[in-house]
Every structure is written in structure tokens, then in C-alpha cells.
Enzyme design. Structure first.
Site, short mmCIF file in Angstrom:
data_model
loop_
_atom_site.label_atom_id
_atom_site.label_comp_id
_atom_site.label_asym_id
_atom_site.label_seq_id
_atom_site.Cartn_x
_atom_site.Cartn_y
_atom_site.Cartn_z
N GLU A 153 -6.68 3.34 -6.65
CA GLU A 153 -5.40 4.01 -6.43
C GLU A 153 -4.16 3.22 -6.89
O GLU A 153 -3.22 3.01 -6.12
CB GLU A 153 -5.26 4.39 -4.95
N GLU A 258 -15.96 10.45 -4.20
CA GLU A 258 -15.64 10.72 -2.79
C GLU A 258 -15.53 12.22 -2.56
O GLU A 258 -14.60 12.72 -1.91
CB GLU A 258 -14.32 10.02 -2.42
C1 XIL Z 1 -10.89 6.83 4.24
C2 XIL Z 1 -12.00 6.79 5.30
O1 XIL Z 1 -12.86 7.89 5.10
C3 XIL Z 1 -11.41 6.83 6.69
O2 XIL Z 1 -12.43 6.63 7.67
C4 XIL Z 1 -10.34 5.75 6.83
O3 XIL Z 1 -9.71 5.88 8.08
C5 XIL Z 1 -9.30 5.84 5.73
O4 XIL Z 1 -9.96 5.80 4.48
N1 XIL Z 1 -9.57 7.31 -0.66
C6 XIL Z 1 -10.41 6.24 -0.55
C7 XIL Z 1 -11.22 6.05 0.69
O5 XIL Z 1 -10.57 5.47 -1.52
O6 XIL Z 1 -11.46 4.71 0.98
C8 XIL Z 1 -10.57 6.74 1.87
O7 XIL Z 1 -11.47 6.64 2.97
C9 XIL Z 1 -10.24 8.18 1.54
C10 XIL Z 1 -9.27 8.27 0.38
#
Ligand code: XIL
Length: 369
Positions: A153, A258
Site C-alpha cells: 500500500e 486478499e
Molecule cells: C486486516 C486484518 O484482516 C484485520 O484483522 C486487521 O485488524 C487489520 O488488517 N489490507 C491488508 C491487510 O493488506 O493486512 C488488512 O488486514 C486488510 C487490508
């Protein structure tokens, strides 16, 4: 003899029918084994194998894993001179035990940093931090972790660079530097740039420019991770397809890292997946607290089917498709961007039953057999 034969026949038929019903149903990972890895993100309980039922589902359906949280900086590197690999070690051992593809998430990210990292204020300190952090973690899992999100990111929605603590202290060169350090620590591991919304045109152009620049400065980038925190209506299949084509034209592996699809209203049409954005809840914003209506269940199944159809069309360019969680009950989308909602973004429901979405993904492969 004349009378025995029909009985024997019926008996054999009965036996084979009962064997078929006992036979394991096909799984996502088996049906897609020649296409790309099918991954999931594991939470702490799953890494600790707390529930037998969840564990057998994970092992049956998925052949790739990402740690949902415990490999992030705040957990692995809580203090300047202290690393804690207790949980990360367990996670990697779990993947090895189950012969899974192990993805490391994530090395350089502005969110979920340890408090001490937030205080790093100058370039000398940040340079030392990055070197120590990346080298220590990547070396520890050298030859065991199969790919890393080196930077997560780094971009704004318009494709410009996010003013993170890394950019503010080191300038743009932190990007290539991170990739160089990771390669040095494990020359063979696949290195990814990972972000959300990089299938949208402006941010995609930014990601392409960023990756080209890292490469031009001598960094090794093997792949791009499109997070895939998507909605029922967007992004369009056209933009997803353009992204697959444009990224792979750079010689990159494309991973969907994701994947989840929210079915809930989005506050003020928020785009993206910035974990730092949170909004107030209301009944209107949580329309399905008990169960998902059939009409939406069907929409979700259709959306997943069309997405996977596209993935299959470009399977030669796609390395991995990872869902962000094993089942709906675990999804971060129950708490983000509004706390306390009930969302239904994954192929398995909170009771671990497979949803229509799951069937629709499987069906794409079964009909081709
Ligand atoms: C999220 C997790 O799923 C949560 O449990 C945590 O509280 C916050 O992070 N982008 C990413 C992930 O790269 O690491 C994030 O995961 C979601 C958005």
C-alpha cells in the site's frame, strides 16, 4: 445360481453407492490445482489449530496460506532490539506440515507498525530500521516462505505516492531499497508489490510506474498482488482483465491476495481498504444481522463465478488467488469500516458450511471435466 445373481448385483450396486457417498467431495484446491494456488488467510486461532473442524476445512480446501495479522511489524518486531517470532514460526511450520505455499505478509507497510517505529523521524534511523527489519525476517524464513509482500500500500488513489513514514524519511528510494534488501536476504524468494484498488485506472498507472521505477533502480519485483477487497457491483470485469494483462505484460506474476466481496452498504461510497478509516454504525448500514437473503446470496455466487471465470481465462498469468479469511465469521469486514456489522463476503459461512458462492466457483471446473 439363477436366483443368486440378481441379489449379488443389487448388493454390489448398494456397496458402490455407499462408497460414493462416503467419498470426499472435490475441493477448491483440487479442482484448481492445475490453474493457480487457492489460498486463505489464517487468524491466530487457526494457526494454533484451535478448532478441529476449521482445521480440516483449511487443509481440505486450500493449498496456500497468508497470516492475516501475525507477520505484520507490530507482532514480529515489537521493540527496536526485540523480535518475536513465536507465532510466525508456528504459521510457517503449519504451512510446511501441510505442504502449502507460504506467503509472507508483510515487510514494509505504514499500518500496524509497532509504536516505536512510528517515532522514527530521520533518514539514518529509518535506513537502519529497514535494513535490520527486512534482513532479519526474510533471512529467518529463507527457503521456507515462498513469497513476500515486500511493500504494501505505497500508493494513493490517484496513483501518487502515499506520504507514509517511509516516504517522508527516505524519499522514493525506500521502495527499490526494500526490494534489494529482501533479495539479498533470500535471492530465490518471490517478491511482490501489494495494494488495493490497483485494478482501477489511475492507481494502476501509478503501480505500473512504481514497479518500473523499482526495477530500473535495480530492485527485483517478481509479482504484483491485487488485494481484491471488492464489491458486488465493482470493480468491473473489464478493469480487472485490463489489470491482469497490463501487469503481466511487465513480466510480473499476478496474484489476487486478499479476495473478499462485501455485500453491505458502503459508508459515503468509500473506496478501497484503508484499515485506518472507520465509520459510525446504524441499522441501515447493517441490513442482514441474522441471515443473508437468497437474492443477495445468488448475486454473490454470480459475482464470484464471473470473477473466477475471468481468472481461469488468464490462468497462465495468475499465480495465486487467496481469500481474506476462511469463513464469514472470521472476516475483517464484520468490523471494518463500521464496527459490529454482519457481513458475508467469503465462500464459507460462519458455521463453515459452503455457500452458493462456493458451489459456483467449483462448478466452473466440474462442468469442464
Ligand atoms: C486486516 C486484518 O484482516 C484485520 O484483522 C486487521 O485488524 C487489520 O488488517 N489490507 C491488508 C491487510 O493488506 O493486512 C488488512 O488486514 C486488510 C487490508
Amino acid at each position: 445360481m439363477k436366483f443368486i445373481k440378481p441379489y449379488l448385483f443389487a448388493f454390489t450396486a448398494l456397496l458402490s453407492a455407499s462408497c460414493t457417498s462416503q467419498k470426499e467431495k472435490p475441493s477448491l484446491k483440487d479442482l484448481y490445482k492445475n490453474d493457480f494456488y487457492i489460498g486463505t488467510a489464517l487468524d491466530l486461532n487457526q494457526i494454533n489449530e484451535k478448532s478441529k473442524k476449521e482445521d480440516s476445512l483449511i487443509r481440505k480446501e486450500f493449498n496456500a496460506i497468508t497470516a492475516e495479522n501475525i507477520m505484520k511489524s507490530m507482532y514480529t518486531h515489537p521493540q527496536k532490539d526485540k523480535y518475536d517470532f513465536t507465532l510466525a514460526d508456528k504459521f510457517v511450520a503449519y504451512g510446511e506440515k501441510n505442504k502449502m505455499f507460504i506467503h509472507g505478509h508483510t515487510l514494509i507497510w505504514h499500518s500496524q507498525l509497532a509504536p516505536w517505529m512510528e517515532k522514527i523521524a530521520d533518514s539514518t534511523e529509518m535506513k537502519a530500521f529497514m535494513k535490520d527489519h527486512i534482513t532479519t525476517i526474510v533471512s529467518r524464513y529463507k527457503g521456507r516462505v515462498n513469497s513476500w509482500d515486500v511493500v504494501n500500500e505505497a500508493l494513493n488513489e490517484d496513483g501518487t505516492l502515499r506520504k507514509s513514514i517511509f516516504l517522508n524519511t527516505l524519499g522514493e528510494k525506500y521502495l527499490a531499497n526494500a526490494f534489494k534488501l529482501a533479495e539479498k536476504a533470500d535471492p530465490k524468494v518471490d517478491l511482490y508489490y501489494n495494494d488495493y484498488n490497483i485494478e482501477e485506472p489511475a492507481k494502476r498507472a501509478g503501480a505500473i510506474a512504481l514497479i518500473k521505477k523499482i526495477k530500473a533502480e535495480g530492485g527485483k519485483v517478481d509479482g504484483v498482488g491485487i488485494q481484491g477487497h471488492w464489491k458486488l457491483e465493482s470493480p468491473s470485469l473489464e478493469e480487472i482483465e485490463k489489470s491482469i494483462l497490463e501487469y503481466s505484460a511487465l513480466g510480473l506474476k499476478v496474484a489476487f491476495t486478499e479476495l473478499d466481496i462485501t455485500v453491505l452498504p458502503n459508508p459515503w461510497d468509500l473506496k478501497g481498504a484503508d484499515v485506518n478509516q472507520n465509520f459510525e454504525g446504524s441499522e441501515k448500514m447493517n441490513p442482514y444481522p441474522k441471515a443473508l437473503p437468497d437474492s443477495i446470496q445468488n448475486k454473490l455466487a454470480e459475482r464470484y463465478a464471473s470473477i473466477f471465470k475471468l481468472f481461469l481465462k488468464h490462468k497462465d498469468k495468475i499465480s495465486r488467488v487467496t481469500f481474506w479469511g476462511v469463513h464469514d465469521g472470521q472476516s475483517w469486514l464484520n468490523g471494518w469500516p463500521i464496527k459490529g456489522r454482519t457481513n458475508y463476503p467469503l465462500p464459507f459461512d460462519k458455521d463453515l458450511k459452503h455457500k452458493k458462492a462456493y458451489d459456483s466457483i467449483l462448478k466452473l471446473k466440474e462442468t469442464k471435466k
